[in-house]
Design a protein around this motif. Structure first.
Motif, PDB file in Angstrom:
ATOM      1  N   ALA A 186       0.842  -1.200   0.000  1.00  0.00           N
ATOM      2  CA  ALA A 186       0.000   0.000   0.000  1.00  0.00           C
ATOM      3  C   ALA A 186       0.874   1.247   0.000  1.00  0.00           C
ATOM      4  N   LYS A 187       1.964   1.202   0.731  1.00  0.00           N
ATOM      5  CA  LYS A 187       2.883   2.344   0.776  1.00  0.00           C
ATOM      6  C   LYS A 187       3.612   2.491  -0.557  1.00  0.00           C
ATOM      7  N   VAL A 188       4.027   1.383  -1.129  1.00  0.00           N
ATOM      8  CA  VAL A 188       4.699   1.414  -2.437  1.00  0.00           C
ATOM      9  C   VAL A 188       3.776   2.042  -3.482  1.00  0.00           C
ATOM     10  N   SER A 189       2.510   1.644  -3.463  1.00  0.00           N
ATOM     11  CA  SER A 189       1.535   2.207  -4.419  1.00  0.00           C
ATOM     12  C   SER A 189       1.347   3.704  -4.194  1.00  0.00           C
ATOM     13  N   GLU A 190       1.341   4.109  -2.923  1.00  0.00           N
ATOM     14  CA  GLU A 190       1.197   5.528  -2.611  1.00  0.00           C
ATOM     15  C   GLU A 190       2.380   6.333  -3.148  1.00  0.00           C
ATOM     16  N   LEU A 191       3.582   5.794  -2.979  1.00  0.00           N
ATOM     17  CA  LEU A 191       4.765   6.478  -3.514  1.00  0.00           C
ATOM     18  C   LEU A 191       4.685   6.567  -5.032  1.00  0.00           C
ATOM     19  N   ASP A 192       4.233   5.486  -5.669  1.00  0.00           N
ATOM     20  CA  ASP A 192       4.027   5.487  -7.127  1.00  0.00           C
ATOM     21  C   ASP A 192       3.171   6.673  -7.563  1.00  0.00           C
ATOM     22  N   ARG A 193       2.055   6.843  -6.856  1.00  0.00           N
ATOM     23  CA  ARG A 193       1.071   7.866  -7.243  1.00  0.00           C
ATOM     24  C   ARG A 193       1.569   9.281  -6.973  1.00  0.00           C
ATOM     25  N   HIS A 194       2.194   9.478  -5.813  1.00  0.00           N
ATOM     26  CA  HIS A 194       2.497  10.839  -5.371  1.00  0.00           C
ATOM     27  C   HIS A 194       3.846  11.372  -5.848  1.00  0.00           C
ATOM     28  N   TYR A 195       4.797  10.474  -6.134  1.00  0.00           N
ATOM     29  CA  TYR A 195       6.157  10.947  -6.441  1.00  0.00           C
ATOM     30  C   TYR A 195       6.722  10.287  -7.701  1.00  0.00           C
ATOM     31  N   PRO A 196       5.944  10.268  -8.800  1.00  0.00           N
ATOM     32  CA  PRO A 196       6.418   9.580 -10.013  1.00  0.00           C
ATOM     33  C   PRO A 196       7.705  10.176 -10.574  1.00  0.00           C
ATOM     34  N   ALA A 197       7.886  11.486 -10.439  1.00  0.00           N
ATOM     35  CA  ALA A 197       9.102  12.107 -10.987  1.00  0.00           C
ATOM     36  C   ALA A 197      10.339  11.634 -10.235  1.00  0.00           C
ATOM     37  N   LEU A 198      10.238  11.533  -8.906  1.00  0.00           N
ATOM     38  CA  LEU A 198      11.388  11.094  -8.097  1.00  0.00           C
ATOM     39  C   LEU A 198      11.686   9.618  -8.328  1.00  0.00           C
ATOM     40  N   LEU A 199      10.665   8.860  -8.674  1.00  0.00           N
ATOM     41  CA  LEU A 199      10.813   7.400  -8.784  1.00  0.00           C
ATOM     42  C   LEU A 199      10.915   6.931 -10.228  1.00  0.00           C
ATOM     43  N   ASP A 200      11.089   7.840 -11.163  1.00  0.00           N
ATOM     44  CA  ASP A 200      11.039   7.493 -12.587  1.00  0.00           C
ATOM     45  C   ASP A 200      11.946   6.318 -12.970  1.00  0.00           C
ATOM     46  N   PRO A 201      13.224   6.287 -12.538  1.00  0.00           N
ATOM     47  CA  PRO A 201      14.077   5.145 -12.922  1.00  0.00           C
ATOM     48  C   PRO A 201      13.563   3.816 -12.378  1.00  0.00           C
ATOM     49  N   VAL A 202      13.068   3.831 -11.157  1.00  0.00           N
ATOM     50  CA  VAL A 202      12.534   2.612 -10.542  1.00  0.00           C
ATOM     51  C   VAL A 202      11.318   2.122 -11.319  1.00  0.00           C
ATOM     52  N   LEU A 203      10.406   3.047 -11.630  1.00  0.00           N
ATOM     53  CA  LEU A 203       9.162   2.667 -12.289  1.00  0.00           C
ATOM     54  C   LEU A 203       9.425   2.180 -13.708  1.00  0.00           C
ATOM     55  N   GLN A 204      10.404   2.767 -14.379  1.00  0.00           N
ATOM     56  CA  GLN A 204      10.744   2.306 -15.733  1.00  0.00           C
ATOM     57  C   GLN A 204      11.299   0.896 -15.695  1.00  0.00           C
ATOM     58  N   ASN A 205      12.198   0.636 -14.736  1.00  0.00           N
ATOM     59  CA  ASN A 205      12.755  -0.713 -14.589  1.00  0.00           C
ATOM     60  C   ASN A 205      11.664  -1.726 -14.275  1.00  0.00           C
ATOM     61  N   ARG A 206      10.755  -1.327 -13.391  1.00  0.00           N
ATOM     62  CA  ARG A 206       9.692  -2.232 -12.981  1.00  0.00           C
ATOM     63  C   ARG A 206       8.813  -2.605 -14.168  1.00  0.00           C
ATOM     64  N   ASP A 207       8.536  -1.624 -15.011  1.00  0.00           N
ATOM     65  CA  ASP A 207       7.619  -1.854 -16.123  1.00  0.00           C
ATOM     66  C   ASP A 207       8.263  -2.650 -17.261  1.00  0.00           C
ATOM     67  N   THR A 208       9.591  -2.608 -17.364  1.00  0.00           N
ATOM     68  CA  THR A 208      10.247  -3.270 -18.496  1.00  0.00           C
ATOM     69  C   THR A 208      10.829  -4.628 -18.132  1.00  0.00           C
ATOM     70  N   ASN A 209      10.994  -4.891 -16.824  1.00  0.00           N
ATOM     71  CA  ASN A 209      11.604  -6.156 -16.422  1.00  0.00           C
ATOM     72  C   ASN A 209      10.515  -7.176 -16.080  1.00  0.00           C
ATOM     73  N   ILE A 210      10.672  -8.385 -16.562  1.00  0.00           N
ATOM     74  CA  ILE A 210       9.660  -9.412 -16.325  1.00  0.00           C
ATOM     75  C   ILE A 210       9.590  -9.768 -14.847  1.00  0.00           C
ATOM     76  N   ASN A 211      10.767  -9.926 -14.219  1.00  0.00           N
ATOM     77  CA  ASN A 211      10.786 -10.331 -12.814  1.00  0.00           C
ATOM     78  C   ASN A 211      10.806  -9.097 -11.927  1.00  0.00           C
ATOM     79  N   THR A 212       9.617  -8.556 -11.723  1.00  0.00           N
ATOM     80  CA  THR A 212       9.470  -7.310 -10.958  1.00  0.00           C
ATOM     81  C   THR A 212      10.080  -7.421  -9.576  1.00  0.00           C
ATOM     82  N   PHE A 213       9.835  -8.539  -8.915  1.00  0.00           N
ATOM     83  CA  PHE A 213      10.259  -8.673  -7.519  1.00  0.00           C
ATOM     84  C   PHE A 213      11.778  -8.579  -7.420  1.00  0.00           C
ATOM     85  N   GLU A 214      12.494  -9.262  -8.319  1.00  0.00           N
ATOM     86  CA  GLU A 214      13.961  -9.214  -8.286  1.00  0.00           C
ATOM     87  C   GLU A 214      14.456  -7.803  -8.590  1.00  0.00           C
ATOM     88  N   THR A 215      13.795  -7.144  -9.490  1.00  0.00           N
ATOM     89  CA  THR A 215      14.196  -5.785  -9.847  1.00  0.00           C
ATOM     90  C   THR A 215      14.118  -4.855  -8.652  1.00  0.00           C
TER      91      THR A 215
END
Length: 419
Positions: free
Chosen positions: A382-411
């Motif tokens: 729930a906290k991870v989702s909140e950070l996603d929503r509120h701070y996308p600019a700060l988390l851009d590299p993380v979110l890009q990696n998450r969306d492009t990598n098949i194994n999200t958890f390892e990423t």
């Protein structure tokens, strides 16, 4: 005097507990030790640590209780002694993780000897200690579910009730609630349970309700809720004397007051009323911080980094940015060394907010990304989702990696493990 009466007194008439326990200790000293003496020593340790504040001597009495149980092979009272020492004494001088095995043993021994009350109480305290220890939330959720089934089979509804608020809070953090800051879900419905606790005058359950909603409010950035629940929880703190939740309450209390203070700094419409509110928040935070400072002298592995994070936030609130920087980093390092993943996450996140307010976006992004990884490792979806929503600019590299990598958890985990 039997141990069960001590537990009942702690809940129903806490003022009578010291008299009862001291009589037990005096009788043991006068006539020699019996198996029940161990419980007297354990509860005397609780009083010294949690009421008197003489932690060194209280800890020694806790050790004496455990040693006596072993020496006398006192199986009949082993669950009680293990429970009280691990629940209310050891965490004042040892890492909270060291209590988990003792509480598990108390649970097992209680079941084996038919002492279902203390098996139940041990499982309830275990859940809160595992939460305080930063255990993975998914695994903790499964453990609490397992305990609950056993407790219900043994008709230990009181312990089930005491655990339900935490179980719901864990579920909220796992992302299973549409109202993540409120205890309203499959395991606990605030509209039904709080009136029930109040009718029963169950201070422990009422405190647990407000305590858990305080932490949820803080973690999910509803700081006004956190501040309000903190004030209400403190009215019932006598229901959790010497428990781990007492120092943790003051930790989250201080952080909540300071976070709310900082939000008021960003409010352009500062009235005289808001200025008074700010000073009240700051004063309360400093009072709670002093309590944490005292506990940190005895158990730095549990509380030193917590003190440092509060100090970082206090300096942030007062505008002393240069000094605050160091305290944020010290808090992060201390949390990491002592394996408090949730404290590490909070410290990274608050440091990110600090740098963001200071206009240092690139630095803020680095800290926020580390916070994201820590929250993910803890299991706080729930906290991870909140950070996603509120701070996308700060988390851009993380979110890009998450969306492009098949194994999200390892990423998500890899950077946190290598950092």
């Amino acid at each position: 005097v039997h141990q069960a009466s001590c537990t009942s007194l702690l809940t129903a008439a806490p003022m009578l507990l010291p008299l009862t326990v001291m009589e037990q200790v005096n009788l043991s000293m006068e006539y020699g030790n019996a198996p029940l003496s161990a419980n007297g020593y354990g509860f005397f340790g609780l009083i010294l640590c949690g009421v008197v504040g003489n932690i060194e001597v209280g800890y020694q009495f806790g050790q004496l209780a455990l040693a006596l149980v072993d020496k006398l092979d006192a199986v009949v009272v082993r669950a009680e002694a293990l429970f009280v020492v691990n629940a209310d004494v050891l965490h004042y001088q040892e890492h909270v993780s060291t209590t988990l095995l003792g509480l598990q043993e108390a649970y097992t021994v209680g079941l084996e000897t038919g002492n279902f009350e203390f098996a139940a109480l041990s499982s309830y305290i275990y859940a809160y200690h595992a939460y305080a220890n930063g255990n993975n939330l998914k695994k903790l959720d499964e453990r609490i579910s397992h305990y609950t089934i056993q407790l219900q089979q043994n008709k230990q509804q009181n312990a089930v009730t005491l655990t339900q608020a935490l179980h719901q809070a864990v579920n909220n953090l796992l992302g299973y609630s549409n109202q993540p800051t409120l205890l309203a879900g499959d395991f606990y419905d605030r509209n039904d349970m709080l009136p029930q606790h109040e009718r029963n005058q169950n201070a422990t359950a009422i405190f647990s309700f407000y305590y858990n909603e305080m932490i949820l409010g803080y973690l999910l950035e509803d700081f006004s809720q956190a501040v309000e629940r903190a004030q209400l929880a403190e009215n019932y703190i006598q229901g959790v004397t010497a428990n781990i939740v007492v120092p943790l309450f003051y930790f989250y209390d201080a952080l909540s007051q300071l976070a709310y203070y900082i939000t008021l700094l960003d409010n352009a419409n500062i009235t005289e009323e808001k200025e008074t509110k700010k000073q009240t928040l700051l004063a309360r935070a400093e009072e709670s911080q002093q309590k944490i400072a005292s506990w940190a002298t005895h158990a730095p592995m549990n509380y030193q980094h917590k003190y440092q994070l509060i100090e970082a936030e206090r300096l942030h609130a007062l505008g002393d940015n240069k000094t605050a920087m160091d305290f944020y980093d010290e808090a992060i390092a201390g949390a990491k060394v002592n394996n408090y993943i949730q404290d590490e996450a909070i410290a990274y996140e608050r440091a990110a907010h600090f740098y963001r307010r200071w206009g240092k976006q690139k630095v803020a992004a680095g800290y926020m990304q580390e916070a994201y990884y820590c929250y993910a490792r803890w299991g706080a979806d729930a906290k991870v989702s909140e950070l996603d929503r509120h701070y996308p600019a700060l988390l851009d590299p993380v979110l890009q990696n998450r969306d492009t990598n098949i194994n999200t958890f390892e990423t998500i985990l890899a950077p946190a493990q290598s950092s």
